[in-house]
Design a protein around this motif. Structure first.
Motif, PDB file in Angstrom:
ATOM      1  N   GLY A  81     -44.309 -17.661  13.201  1.00 18.60           N
ATOM      2  CA  GLY A  81     -43.941 -18.918  12.557  1.00 18.60           C
ATOM      3  C   GLY A  81     -43.048 -18.794  11.348  1.00 18.60           C
ATOM      4  N   LEU A  82     -42.707 -17.560  10.917  1.00 18.38           N
ATOM      5  CA  LEU A  82     -41.865 -17.354   9.741  1.00 18.38           C
ATOM      6  C   LEU A  82     -40.472 -16.892  10.176  1.00 18.38           C
ATOM      7  CD1 LEU A  82     -44.400 -15.527   7.382  1.00 18.38           C
ATOM      8  CD2 LEU A  82     -43.769 -17.952   7.379  1.00 18.38           C
ATOM      9  N   PRO A  83     -39.431 -17.716   9.984  1.00 17.51           N
ATOM     10  CA  PRO A  83     -38.080 -17.316  10.389  1.00 17.51           C
ATOM     11  C   PRO A  83     -37.469 -16.314   9.418  1.00 17.51           C
ATOM     12  CG  PRO A  83     -38.019 -19.489   9.384  1.00 17.51           C
ATOM     13  CD  PRO A  83     -39.470 -19.087   9.431  1.00 17.51           C
ATOM     14  N   GLU A  84     -36.678 -15.411   9.950  1.00 12.80           N
ATOM     15  CA  GLU A  84     -35.980 -14.397   9.148  1.00 12.80           C
ATOM     16  C   GLU A  84     -34.603 -14.178   9.759  1.00 12.80           C
ATOM     17  OE1 GLU A  84     -35.557 -11.821   5.979  1.00 12.80           O
ATOM     18  OE2 GLU A  84     -37.415 -12.893   6.459  1.00 12.80           O
ATOM     19  N   VAL A  85     -33.553 -14.369   8.945  1.00 15.97           N
ATOM     20  CA  VAL A  85     -32.183 -14.137   9.413  1.00 15.97           C
ATOM     21  C   VAL A  85     -31.913 -12.632   9.403  1.00 15.97           C
ATOM     22  CG1 VAL A  85     -29.751 -14.657   9.057  1.00 15.97           C
ATOM     23  CG2 VAL A  85     -31.474 -16.367   8.472  1.00 15.97           C
ATOM     24  N   LEU A  86     -31.697 -12.062  10.591  1.00 17.23           N
ATOM     25  CA  LEU A  86     -31.449 -10.622  10.684  1.00 17.23           C
ATOM     26  C   LEU A  86     -30.016 -10.256  10.324  1.00 17.23           C
ATOM     27  CD1 LEU A  86     -33.318  -9.421  13.917  1.00 17.23           C
ATOM     28  CD2 LEU A  86     -34.099  -9.400  11.539  1.00 17.23           C
ATOM     29  N   ILE A  87     -29.063 -11.021  10.828  1.00 18.37           N
ATOM     30  CA  ILE A  87     -27.659 -10.673  10.620  1.00 18.37           C
ATOM     31  C   ILE A  87     -26.813 -11.932  10.704  1.00 18.37           C
ATOM     32  CG2 ILE A  87     -27.190 -10.237  13.058  1.00 18.37           C
ATOM     33  CD1 ILE A  87     -25.815  -8.075  10.203  1.00 18.37           C
ATOM     34  N   ASP A  88     -25.792 -11.982   9.885  1.00 19.97           N
ATOM     35  CA  ASP A  88     -24.772 -13.021   9.925  1.00 19.97           C
ATOM     36  C   ASP A  88     -23.446 -12.298   9.855  1.00 19.97           C
ATOM     37  OD1 ASP A  88     -23.071 -15.140   9.691  1.00 19.97           O
ATOM     38  OD2 ASP A  88     -24.132 -16.136   8.054  1.00 19.97           O
ATOM     39  N   GLY A  89     -22.782 -12.189  11.001  1.00 23.55           N
ATOM     40  CA  GLY A  89     -21.577 -11.372  11.040  1.00 23.55           C
ATOM     41  C   GLY A  89     -20.558 -11.892  12.029  1.00 23.55           C
ATOM     42  N   VAL A  90     -19.597 -11.045  12.317  1.00 16.42           N
ATOM     43  CA  VAL A  90     -18.520 -11.395  13.237  1.00 16.42           C
ATOM     44  C   VAL A  90     -18.404 -10.315  14.298  1.00 16.42           C
ATOM     45  CG1 VAL A  90     -17.224 -12.724  11.532  1.00 16.42           C
ATOM     46  CG2 VAL A  90     -16.813 -10.270  11.742  1.00 16.42           C
ATOM     47  N   ILE A  91     -17.971 -10.732  15.495  1.00 20.02           N
ATOM     48  CA  ILE A  91     -17.775  -9.801  16.602  1.00 20.02           C
ATOM     49  C   ILE A  91     -16.469  -9.042  16.388  1.00 20.02           C
ATOM     50  CG2 ILE A  91     -17.461  -9.595  19.096  1.00 20.02           C
ATOM     51  CD1 ILE A  91     -19.087 -12.156  19.401  1.00 20.02           C
ATOM     52  N   THR A  92     -16.536  -7.732  16.481  1.00 19.00           N
ATOM     53  CA  THR A  92     -15.339  -6.901  16.313  1.00 19.00           C
ATOM     54  C   THR A  92     -14.893  -6.246  17.613  1.00 19.00           C
ATOM     55  OG1 THR A  92     -16.740  -5.017  15.680  1.00 19.00           O
ATOM     56  CG2 THR A  92     -15.887  -6.408  13.907  1.00 19.00           C
ATOM     57  N   GLN A  93     -15.786  -6.174  18.597  1.00 19.35           N
ATOM     58  CA  GLN A  93     -15.437  -5.506  19.861  1.00 19.35           C
ATOM     59  C   GLN A  93     -16.321  -6.022  20.983  1.00 19.35           C
ATOM     60  OE1 GLN A  93     -16.455  -1.314  20.296  1.00 19.35           O
ATOM     61  NE2 GLN A  93     -14.468  -0.880  21.199  1.00 19.35           N
ATOM     62  N   GLN A  94     -15.766  -6.137  22.170  1.00 13.50           N
ATOM     63  CA  GLN A  94     -16.551  -6.449  23.356  1.00 13.50           C
ATOM     64  C   GLN A  94     -16.172  -5.493  24.477  1.00 13.50           C
ATOM     65  OE1 GLN A  94     -15.868 -10.468  24.585  1.00 13.50           O
ATOM     66  NE2 GLN A  94     -13.842 -10.074  25.406  1.00 13.50           N
ATOM     67  N   LYS A  95     -17.165  -5.126  25.275  1.00 12.23           N
ATOM     68  CA  LYS A  95     -16.962  -4.133  26.331  1.00 12.23           C
ATOM     69  C   LYS A  95     -17.751  -4.557  27.562  1.00 12.23           C
ATOM     70  CE  LYS A  95     -19.129  -0.251  25.957  1.00 12.23           C
ATOM     71  NZ  LYS A  95     -19.560   1.086  25.498  1.00 12.23           N
ATOM     72  N   THR A  96     -17.144  -4.429  28.733  1.00 15.90           N
ATOM     73  CA  THR A  96     -17.801  -4.751  29.994  1.00 15.90           C
ATOM     74  C   THR A  96     -17.840  -3.505  30.857  1.00 15.90           C
ATOM     75  OG1 THR A  96     -16.925  -7.012  29.872  1.00 15.90           O
ATOM     76  CG2 THR A  96     -17.814  -6.291  31.985  1.00 15.90           C
ATOM     77  N   GLN A  97     -19.001  -3.236  31.440  1.00 15.12           N
ATOM     78  CA  GLN A  97     -19.159  -2.085  32.325  1.00 15.12           C
ATOM     79  C   GLN A  97     -20.095  -2.456  33.468  1.00 15.12           C
ATOM     80  OE1 GLN A  97     -20.702   0.813  29.604  1.00 15.12           O
ATOM     81  NE2 GLN A  97     -22.800   0.083  29.764  1.00 15.12           N
ATOM     82  N   PRO A  98     -19.977  -1.758  34.607  1.00 21.24           N
ATOM     83  CA  PRO A  98     -20.833  -2.081  35.755  1.00 21.24           C
ATOM     84  C   PRO A  98     -22.304  -1.859  35.430  1.00 21.24           C
ATOM     85  CG  PRO A  98     -18.988  -0.692  36.420  1.00 21.24           C
ATOM     86  CD  PRO A  98     -18.996  -0.714  34.922  1.00 21.24           C
ATOM     87  N   GLY A  99     -23.160  -2.756  35.980  1.00 26.27           N
ATOM     88  CA  GLY A  99     -24.589  -2.631  35.786  1.00 26.27           C
ATOM     89  C   GLY A  99     -25.238  -1.755  36.838  1.00 26.27           C
ATOM     90  N   GLN A 100     -26.548  -1.616  36.762  1.00 30.03           N
ATOM     91  CA  GLN A 100     -27.280  -0.799  37.721  1.00 30.03           C
ATOM     92  C   GLN A 100     -27.402  -1.481  39.079  1.00 30.03           C
ATOM     93  OE1 GLN A 100     -31.043   0.131  35.895  1.00 30.03           O
ATOM     94  NE2 GLN A 100     -30.122   1.490  34.357  1.00 30.03           N
ATOM     95  N   ASP A 101     -27.451  -2.807  39.091  1.00 25.92           N
ATOM     96  CA  ASP A 101     -27.572  -3.543  40.355  1.00 25.92           C
ATOM     97  C   ASP A 101     -26.198  -3.966  40.853  1.00 25.92           C
ATOM     98  OD1 ASP A 101     -30.345  -3.337  40.122  1.00 25.92           O
ATOM     99  OD2 ASP A 101     -30.468  -5.193  38.935  1.00 25.92           O
ATOM    100  N   PRO A 102     -26.018  -4.024  42.193  1.00 24.17           N
ATOM    101  CA  PRO A 102     -24.728  -4.474  42.748  1.00 24.17           C
ATOM    102  C   PRO A 102     -24.429  -5.912  42.343  1.00 24.17           C
ATOM    103  CG  PRO A 102     -26.067  -3.378  44.431  1.00 24.17           C
ATOM    104  CD  PRO A 102     -26.951  -3.582  43.235  1.00 24.17           C
ATOM    105  N   GLY A 103     -23.157  -6.178  42.048  1.00 21.12           N
ATOM    106  CA  GLY A 103     -22.751  -7.515  41.662  1.00 21.12           C
ATOM    107  C   GLY A 103     -23.092  -7.890  40.242  1.00 21.12           C
ATOM    108  N   GLN A 104     -23.598  -6.942  39.472  1.00 20.45           N
ATOM    109  CA  GLN A 104     -23.977  -7.192  38.084  1.00 20.45           C
ATOM    110  C   GLN A 104     -23.127  -6.337  37.148  1.00 20.45           C
ATOM    111  OE1 GLN A 104     -26.350  -9.351  36.885  1.00 20.45           O
ATOM    112  NE2 GLN A 104     -26.791 -10.128  38.932  1.00 20.45           N
TER     113      GLN A 104
END
Length: 377
Positions: A81-104
């Protein structure tokens, strides 16, 4: 997520908004690093599981792999019941790679806190006439009020105000580089502390404060009271140093050597037996500085070598009952007389997965044996 733990994710350009439920359900893991070196900003890593034919691919990759200049991310954890802000930031990089399951596939978003915005524009050469370092920092931070950044600037105990007829300080590099440089010269630290509500952050520029009410103790080998999974300590007796600065006599032009001990009213000793200094670096370049600047330089070097004891460990958040926060004190019990006592939490890494919430932490203090007869629970 875990029972009693609720995660809120907000993403958007400049002003973030809560993500749709489909995005939150695709979230696999969260990692947030807080603290550490004052020049290393806090960072985060988000991993999403995406279907190659699903709508989230279009939602995340609509821009062709590019992002707006400021794509903001806010993470809020609500524990019991107690909120805590962990991080307030900006995205600097994004990366996509194949997953373990087909089509993911797996989309990984990495970023840092809002200090990244302070390094976008080079304002080299901006003058600050008759302004001490704390006034310069406050003026620089005022530009970022639109991001919800509230400055907390502590004046230096040994302030040196430049006389305009003799010297006009000018900014060197980006805002972030210049603020960190001023912090180094004053023996201070600079960091952003997210919260207390989403969209706000406190920019702290001041001494590293190691006083206050400690967090609940970390217990090891205490049967049912144990609340950490792993905890180990190292003692480095050779790292301690006492720098020697040189102050030049303006009349005789003779430099006078002055040893600088590790003293600070806001960083009292947490260990009863600190190591004896074995290194005595001579800072001869300080003869060109004013006496105030020379002493501050020596205090910075002495403070960097003061932490002789380092502890690292892992805890389960639900077993601990709350979040362990960086840059605060915490007690340690059940390790032994040499290492029990209060420590300064140097850094914390949050790792959140489905059914798991753990924290890796680093503790430091200046010597062995606690200065307190009883460690508060």
């Amino acid at each position: 997520m875990l029972k009693g733990v609720h995660l809120t994710l907000m993403i958007g350009p400049v002003v973030p908004v809560p993500v749709p439920e489909a995005v939150l359900n695709a979230l696999q893991s969260v990692q947030v690093n807080i603290g550490g070196d004052s020049k290393t900003p806090s960072g985060f890593e988000l991993k999403f599981s995406l279907s190659n034919k699903g709508p989230l691919q279009t939602l995340f990759l609509l821009t062709g792999g590019s992002l707006p200049p400021i794509m903001r991310v806010i993470l809020v954890v609500t524990l019991n019941g107690l909120p805590e802000v962990l991080i307030d930031g900006v995205i600097t990089q994004q990366k996509t790679q194949p997953g373990q399951d087909p089509g993911q596939s797996v989309l990984t978003l990495t970023g840092v806190d809002l200090t990244a915005v302070m390094g976008l524009i080079d304002l080299d050469g901006v003058p600050y006439p008759a302004m001490p370092p704390e006034a310069r920092v406050a003026l620089i931070l005022a530009k970022y009020a639109w991001l919800g950044i509230v400055p907390m600037v502590i004046p230096s105990l040994l302030s040196d105000v430049p006389i305009p007829t003799q010297e006009i300080p000018r900014q060197q590099g980006h805002d972030l580089d210049y603020i960190n440089d001023l912090a180094d010269k004053a023996g201070y630290v600079f960091y952003l502390n997210p919260g207390p509500v989403p969209g706000m952050s406190t920019a702290y520029w001041g001494p590293e404060i190691r006083v206050g009410v400690p967090q609940p103790a970390l217990n090891l080998d205490m049967d049912a009271a144990r609340n950490v999974e792993t905890l180990s300590f190292t003692f480095d007796a050779d790292h301690k140093a006492m720098p020697i600065v040189y102050v030049q006599n303006p009349e005789t032009k003779i430099p006078i050597p002055i040893p600088i001990p590790d003293i600070s009213p806001l960083s009292p000793p947490l260990g009863l037996f600190p190591p004896i200094p074995k290194q005595f670096p001579q800072l001869k370049d300080t003869a060109k500085l004013s006496p105030v600047q020379a002493i501050l330089t020596g205090l910075v070097v002495a403070a960097r070598s003061s932490d002789a004891v380092t502890g690292t460990g892992t805890l389960d958040v639900l077993r601990y009952g709350r979040l362990l926060k960086a840059r605060q004190l915490v007690g340690v019990r059940g390790v032994g007389p040499a290492y029990d006592g209060l420590y300064y939490v140097k850094s914390v890494t949050h790792t959140i997965k489905v059914g798991e919430y753990k924290q890796n932490f680093t503790l430091v203090r200046n010597g062995l044996v606690s200065t307190f007869q009883q460690v508060p629970a």
